[in-house]
Design an enzyme around this catalytic site. Structure first.
Site, PDB file in Angstrom:
ATOM      1  N   ASP A   1       0.850  -1.205   0.000  1.00 59.94           N
ATOM      2  CA  ASP A   1       0.000   0.000   0.000  1.00 59.94           C
ATOM      3  C   ASP A   1       0.883   1.251   0.000  1.00 59.94           C
ATOM      4  O   ASP A   1       0.867   2.050   0.934  1.00 59.94           O
ATOM      5  CB  ASP A   1      -0.945   0.012   1.207  1.00 59.94           C
ATOM      6  CG  ASP A   1      -0.195   0.043   2.546  1.00 59.94           C
ATOM      7  OD1 ASP A   1      -0.774   0.544   3.546  1.00 59.94           O
ATOM      8  OD2 ASP A   1       0.969  -0.408   2.608  1.00 59.94           O
TER       9      ASP A   1
ATOM     10  N   ASP B   1       6.715   1.418   2.019  1.00 60.44           N
ATOM     11  CA  ASP B   1       6.506   0.442   0.942  1.00 60.44           C
ATOM     12  C   ASP B   1       7.377   0.806  -0.262  1.00 60.44           C
ATOM     13  O   ASP B   1       7.985  -0.059  -0.888  1.00 60.44           O
ATOM     14  CB  ASP B   1       5.045   0.441   0.473  1.00 60.44           C
ATOM     15  CG  ASP B   1       4.045   0.128   1.558  1.00 60.44           C
ATOM     16  OD1 ASP B   1       3.763   1.035   2.377  1.00 60.44           O
ATOM     17  OD2 ASP B   1       3.551  -0.999   1.603  1.00 60.44           O
TER      18      ASP B   1
ATOM     19  N   ASN C   1      -2.469   2.794   3.424  1.00 61.67           N
ATOM     20  CA  ASN C   1      -1.927   4.119   3.749  1.00 61.67           C
ATOM     21  C   ASN C   1      -2.701   5.240   3.053  1.00 61.67           C
ATOM     22  O   ASN C   1      -2.848   6.328   3.583  1.00 61.67           O
ATOM     23  CB  ASN C   1      -0.459   4.214   3.306  1.00 61.67           C
ATOM     24  CG  ASN C   1       0.454   3.410   4.204  1.00 61.67           C
ATOM     25  OD1 ASN C   1       0.292   3.401   5.414  1.00 61.67           O
ATOM     26  ND2 ASN C   1       1.399   2.704   3.595  1.00 61.67           N
TER      27      ASN C   1
ATOM     28  N   THR D   1       3.075  -6.013   2.665  1.00 60.45           N
ATOM     29  CA  THR D   1       3.477  -4.862   3.494  1.00 60.45           C
ATOM     30  C   THR D   1       2.331  -3.867   3.687  1.00 60.45           C
ATOM     31  O   THR D   1       2.547  -2.696   3.963  1.00 60.45           O
ATOM     32  CB  THR D   1       4.693  -4.135   2.886  1.00 60.45           C
ATOM     33  OG1 THR D   1       4.327  -3.602   1.604  1.00 60.45           O
ATOM     34  CG2 THR D   1       5.877  -5.065   2.734  1.00 60.45           C
TER      35      THR D   1
ATOM     36  N   PHE E   1      -0.780  -0.756  12.503  1.00 59.10           N
ATOM     37  CA  PHE E   1      -1.660  -0.234  11.450  1.00 59.10           C
ATOM     38  C   PHE E   1      -2.165  -1.322  10.489  1.00 59.10           C
ATOM     39  O   PHE E   1      -3.372  -1.419  10.246  1.00 59.10           O
ATOM     40  CB  PHE E   1      -0.919   0.856  10.663  1.00 59.10           C
ATOM     41  CG  PHE E   1      -1.718   1.433   9.527  1.00 59.10           C
ATOM     42  CD1 PHE E   1      -1.567   0.959   8.230  1.00 59.10           C
ATOM     43  CD2 PHE E   1      -2.650   2.438   9.755  1.00 59.10           C
ATOM     44  CE1 PHE E   1      -2.309   1.487   7.177  1.00 59.10           C
ATOM     45  CE2 PHE E   1      -3.389   2.987   8.697  1.00 59.10           C
ATOM     46  CZ  PHE E   1      -3.221   2.497   7.423  1.00 59.10           C
ATOM     47  N   ASN E   2      -1.272  -2.089   9.877  1.00 61.64           N
ATOM     48  CA  ASN E   2      -1.710  -3.054   8.845  1.00 61.64           C
ATOM     49  C   ASN E   2      -2.731  -4.048   9.382  1.00 61.64           C
ATOM     50  O   ASN E   2      -3.647  -4.464   8.675  1.00 61.64           O
ATOM     51  CB  ASN E   2      -0.511  -3.812   8.272  1.00 61.64           C
ATOM     52  CG  ASN E   2       0.346  -2.950   7.367  1.00 61.64           C
ATOM     53  OD1 ASN E   2      -0.136  -1.951   6.832  1.00 61.64           O
ATOM     54  ND2 ASN E   2       1.608  -3.304   7.222  1.00 61.64           N
TER      55      ASN E   2
ATOM     56  N   HIS F   1       9.591   0.209   8.041  1.00 57.70           N
ATOM     57  CA  HIS F   1       8.902  -1.042   8.402  1.00 57.70           C
ATOM     58  C   HIS F   1       8.929  -2.057   7.254  1.00 57.70           C
ATOM     59  O   HIS F   1       9.254  -3.218   7.441  1.00 57.70           O
ATOM     60  CB  HIS F   1       7.441  -0.755   8.733  1.00 57.70           C
ATOM     61  CG  HIS F   1       7.216   0.223   9.837  1.00 57.70           C
ATOM     62  ND1 HIS F   1       7.248  -0.105  11.186  1.00 57.70           N
ATOM     63  CD2 HIS F   1       6.929   1.549   9.793  1.00 57.70           C
ATOM     64  CE1 HIS F   1       6.981   0.961  11.912  1.00 57.70           C
ATOM     65  NE2 HIS F   1       6.793   1.979  11.112  1.00 57.70           N
ATOM     66  N   ASP F   2       8.553  -1.606   6.064  1.00 60.01           N
ATOM     67  CA  ASP F   2       8.275  -2.543   4.970  1.00 60.01           C
ATOM     68  C   ASP F   2       9.518  -3.100   4.302  1.00 60.01           C
ATOM     69  O   ASP F   2       9.421  -4.053   3.511  1.00 60.01           O
ATOM     70  CB  ASP F   2       7.367  -1.877   3.927  1.00 60.01           C
ATOM     71  CG  ASP F   2       6.001  -1.592   4.522  1.00 60.01           C
ATOM     72  OD1 ASP F   2       5.299  -0.695   4.005  1.00 60.01           O
ATOM     73  OD2 ASP F   2       5.624  -2.256   5.505  1.00 60.01           O
TER      74      ASP F   2
HETATM   75  O1  RIB Z   1       2.641   0.032  10.820  1.00 60.12           O
HETATM   76  C1  RIB Z   1       3.468   0.228   9.701  1.00 60.12           C
HETATM   77  C2  RIB Z   1       2.817  -0.286   8.463  1.00 60.12           C
HETATM   78  O2  RIB Z   1       1.639   0.445   8.206  1.00 60.12           O
HETATM   79  C3  RIB Z   1       3.690  -0.100   7.215  1.00 60.12           C
HETATM   80  O3  RIB Z   1       3.404  -1.113   6.301  1.00 60.12           O
HETATM   81  C4  RIB Z   1       3.248   1.223   6.681  1.00 60.12           C
HETATM   82  O4  RIB Z   1       3.450   1.337   5.261  1.00 60.12           O
HETATM   83  C5  RIB Z   1       1.780   1.165   6.978  1.00 60.12           C
HETATM   84  O5  RIB Z   1       1.163   0.436   5.928  1.00 60.12           O
HETATM   85 CA    CA Z   2       2.781  -0.518   4.031  1.00 56.37          CA
END
Ligand code: RIB
Ligand code: CA
Length: 323
Positions: free
Chosen positions: A11, A16, A41, A127, A168-169, A241-242
């Site tokens: 996303d 990403d 996102n 991701t 979040f994801n 993160h990704d």
């Molecule tokens: O919490 C971080 C994740 O949430 C990452 O994948 C960021 O791109 C958002 O999608």
């Molecule tokens: Ca992401």
């Protein structure tokens, strides 16, 4: 040795996009079969456009398929305050010449999986929210055995970023995560336990931004947007993160993790989206422990591998784009 076949579900999203740059820098080590976009996102329109533009800019010449417009049950929860209105930290990529494939991302995933020969399997790097993957497994459960493993950024054994306990994801679509967690497919969870260590420090971001390198600079600019426009400015570093699922596939030795059984809270209470990692191996048969949760990472080696790859990618791009 046969290259690992990969489909990326994402996303984009600043991190990403940086992860796609890292993948592009290492694409000779994989057989990347495609990219699928998912609402997360930003809106599905924006993340799909971003996936096309970012992939083409970094030299990932693979099909892109547009995915689910929102979570299975709830409304989309966009993270524009983190990733900006355009989803890429307000950084502009050249408009891609290509367009998305005609199939929906879920059908694209299905077709890629069923066209494999008997022994071939695909690794899914996810991701974003797991909505596309959950839909695939619900519509076509027979493809499970064609998936080698799902290496995903999401969740946490402890902690959260949307709430004190939800990442979040997963928080965006816990119902989708539950379907994936209960599928029996081998999973590698790259959660906040490691991604909060897999960062770029402010000075590293500044150097990327000041470089004349076409990949390093735009990744620095995107990371810089998150670093300076969100509460990460107080941390003085920004999590990429990704990039962690890719780093795990390329350099598993810089991580430590444990075998686990994953589950997720789907109630509407304050624990919604909380991932639960059952580490009590003594309570379960070997085959039940079908997942790994990464719990620690070597931060310096993460940074070194990522930054080196961005510069190398940029060197290979010089001449393709004006600097
Ligand atoms: O919490 C971080 C994740 O949430 C990452 O994948 C960021 O791109 C958002 O999608
Ligand atoms: Ca992401």
């Amino acid at each position: 040795m046969e290259k690992r076949r990969i489909i990326v579900d994402c996303d984009p999203g600043v991190d990403d996009a940086i992860a796609l740059a890292y993948a592009a820098a290492n694409q000779d080590k994989f057989q990347i079969l495609g990219i699928t976009s998912v609402s997360g996102n930003q809106s599905i329109e924006k993340v799909t456009r971003n996936a096309l533009n970012v992939a083409e800019y970094f030299g990932l010449d693979v099909p892109v398929a547009r995915g689910m417009e929102g979570p299975l049950v709830k409304e989309p929860l966009l993270a524009r305050e983190i990733h900006g209105e355009n989803g890429l930290g307000q950084c502009e990529f050249p408009e891609a010449s290509g367009t998305v494939v005609k199939e929906h991302a879920v059908l694209f995933l299905y077709k890629k999986l069923v066209e494999l020969s008997k022994k071939e399997k695909i690794t899914i790097v996810a991701t974003g929210p797991l909505t596309n993957i959950a839909m695939l497994l619900k519509l076509f459960p027979e493809v499970k055995e064609k998936i080698l493993e799902i290496v995903f950024m999401g969740g946490a054994a402890m902690g959260g970023n949307v709430t004190p306990s939800a990442e979040f994801n997963i928080y965006v679509d816990p119902e989708a995560a539950s379907i994936v967690f209960m599928s029996g497919i081998p999973l590698v969870m790259c959660g906040l336990d490691v991604t909060l260590k897999c960062t770029l420090k402010r000075n590293q971001v500044m150097k990327l931004c000041q470089s004349g390198n076409p990949a390093a600079k735009i990744c620095g600019d995107m990371a810089g947007f998150v670093l300076e426009n969100t509460s990460t400015k107080y941390r003085g570093e920004v999590s990429v993160h990704d990039a962690v699922p890719w780093m795990y596939l390329l350099h598993p030795e810089i991580f430590t993790g444990k075998r686990t059984i994953l589950s997720v809270e789907c109630s509407d209470g304050q624990a919604r989206g909380t991932t639960v990692c059952d580490l009590r191996w003594w309570n379960h048969d070997e085959e039940e422990l079908n997942s790994i949760v990464l719990l620690d990472a070597d931060q310096e080696r993460f940074q070194e591998y990522l930054i080196t790859a961005l510069y190398e990618l940029g060197e290979s791009m010089k001449g393709k784009y004006k600097e």
